[in-house]
Scaffold this motif. Sequence first.
Motif, PDB file in Angstrom:
ATOM      1  N   UNK A 276       0.840  -1.201   0.000  1.00 43.52           N
ATOM      2  CA  UNK A 276       0.000   0.000   0.000  1.00 43.52           C
ATOM      3  C   UNK A 276       0.870   1.245   0.000  1.00 43.52           C
ATOM      4  N   UNK A 277       0.531   2.174  -0.880  1.00 43.91           N
ATOM      5  CA  UNK A 277       1.234   3.459  -0.965  1.00 43.91           C
ATOM      6  C   UNK A 277       0.185   4.559  -0.872  1.00 43.91           C
TER       7      UNK A 277
ATOM      8  N   UNK B  21      -7.862  14.841   2.394  1.00 43.71           N
ATOM      9  CA  UNK B  21      -7.679  14.375   1.015  1.00 43.71           C
ATOM     10  C   UNK B  21      -6.586  13.305   0.963  1.00 43.71           C
ATOM     11  N   UNK B  22      -6.810  12.264   0.169  1.00 43.77           N
ATOM     12  CA  UNK B  22      -5.757  11.258  -0.011  1.00 43.77           C
ATOM     13  C   UNK B  22      -5.939  10.533  -1.341  1.00 43.77           C
ATOM     14  N   UNK B  23      -4.835   9.958  -1.796  1.00 42.63           N
ATOM     15  CA  UNK B  23      -4.849   9.018  -2.918  1.00 42.63           C
ATOM     16  C   UNK B  23      -4.027   7.813  -2.486  1.00 42.63           C
ATOM     17  N   UNK B  24      -4.459   6.629  -2.931  1.00 41.13           N
ATOM     18  CA  UNK B  24      -3.836   5.406  -2.415  1.00 41.13           C
ATOM     19  C   UNK B  24      -3.807   4.332  -3.483  1.00 41.13           C
TER      20      UNK B  24
ATOM     21  N   UNK C 178      -3.313  10.578 -15.214  1.00 43.00           N
ATOM     22  CA  UNK C 178      -2.192  10.943 -14.344  1.00 43.00           C
ATOM     23  C   UNK C 178      -1.334   9.739 -13.967  1.00 43.00           C
ATOM     24  N   UNK C 179      -1.964   8.601 -13.745  1.00 42.25           N
ATOM     25  CA  UNK C 179      -1.201   7.421 -13.325  1.00 42.25           C
ATOM     26  C   UNK C 179      -0.360   6.845 -14.459  1.00 42.25           C
ATOM     27  N   UNK C 180      -0.620   7.261 -15.694  1.00 37.26           N
ATOM     28  CA  UNK C 180       0.208   6.776 -16.804  1.00 37.26           C
ATOM     29  C   UNK C 180       1.645   7.267 -16.702  1.00 37.26           C
TER      30      UNK C 180
ATOM     31  N   UNK D  14       2.201  13.191  -6.845  1.00 35.81           N
ATOM     32  CA  UNK D  14       2.964  12.810  -5.646  1.00 35.81           C
ATOM     33  C   UNK D  14       2.870  11.305  -5.385  1.00 35.81           C
ATOM     34  N   UNK D  15       1.728  10.711  -5.741  1.00 33.29           N
ATOM     35  CA  UNK D  15       1.566   9.266  -5.573  1.00 33.29           C
ATOM     36  C   UNK D  15       2.485   8.497  -6.513  1.00 33.29           C
TER      37      UNK D  15
END
Length: 294
Positions: A131-132, A139-142, A240-242, A264-265
Amino acid sequence: MYQSTIKKSVELVGIGLHKGSPVKLKLEPLEANSGIVFYRNDVDVAIPLTPENVVDTKMATVIGKDGNVISTIEHLLSAVYAYGIDNLKVIVDADEVPVMDGSSASFCMLLDEAGRHELSEPKKVMRIKKEVVVQEGEKYVKLSPSPDLNYDFTIKFPHPIIKQQDYSLKFTKQAYKDEISRARTFGFVQEVQYLRSKGLALGGSLENAVVLDDKKVLNPEGLRYSDEFVRHKILDAIGDMSLIGMNFIGNYEAMAGSHDLNHKLTVELLKSEENYEVIELVGEKTKELEKAYA
């Protein structure tokens, strides 16, 4: 399962969101292990798609090199990523990708026109092992381990039309096209007025965004989905994740996520190889994933 590119070059012309000027976009095939490369032919600068080349995330995801930038790349990348395209040259003649209708539907149609060409090298994907999380206040992204690919997003806005919206996408290319690709970017009329006073969003209009005042949606045709706002946030997140450089297998979860938190993730994920492993998709184990991108 093998790496892919497009069968033929394709192009379109659209308005840039911030400058309001026409931008020509062309997609060209690339050979295996090239990745996604952006190229500005007006200044002869190539910008590889990596987290290190992200220079701004306030209004959009912006990449740059040697003072030259390309803005608003996330909608195009969302479609490219959803189609499982591994190698592609993206050529623009200005400092932003055309906004089209504010969704990724036009880019999906462009990729359908281009077709998919399978290459001879095995497809590589990133499997999330740990888990990251990136969190700022509430607010969060995981990212977390999962045998398949899912996106779960929650947004909260103090606006009578938006309020709280939640959406979960069990990813397949077809589910993306049906449920996500037509969701448009959105903004508030007072924000648009402020941005224009700063020389930004000059190309923004009801033709390429959902615009709200204090009480209602101003677009005469209304919304494409009742929860179009959170669906667009998933569209953005996929783009964005690309920046990690390949498709991934895992679960993405966000509470009020943003371009900045997504960037940042990706940086946090790539800090340690304990967080992930890169695997080549060969043999029987790839059958389910092949279906996802069919």
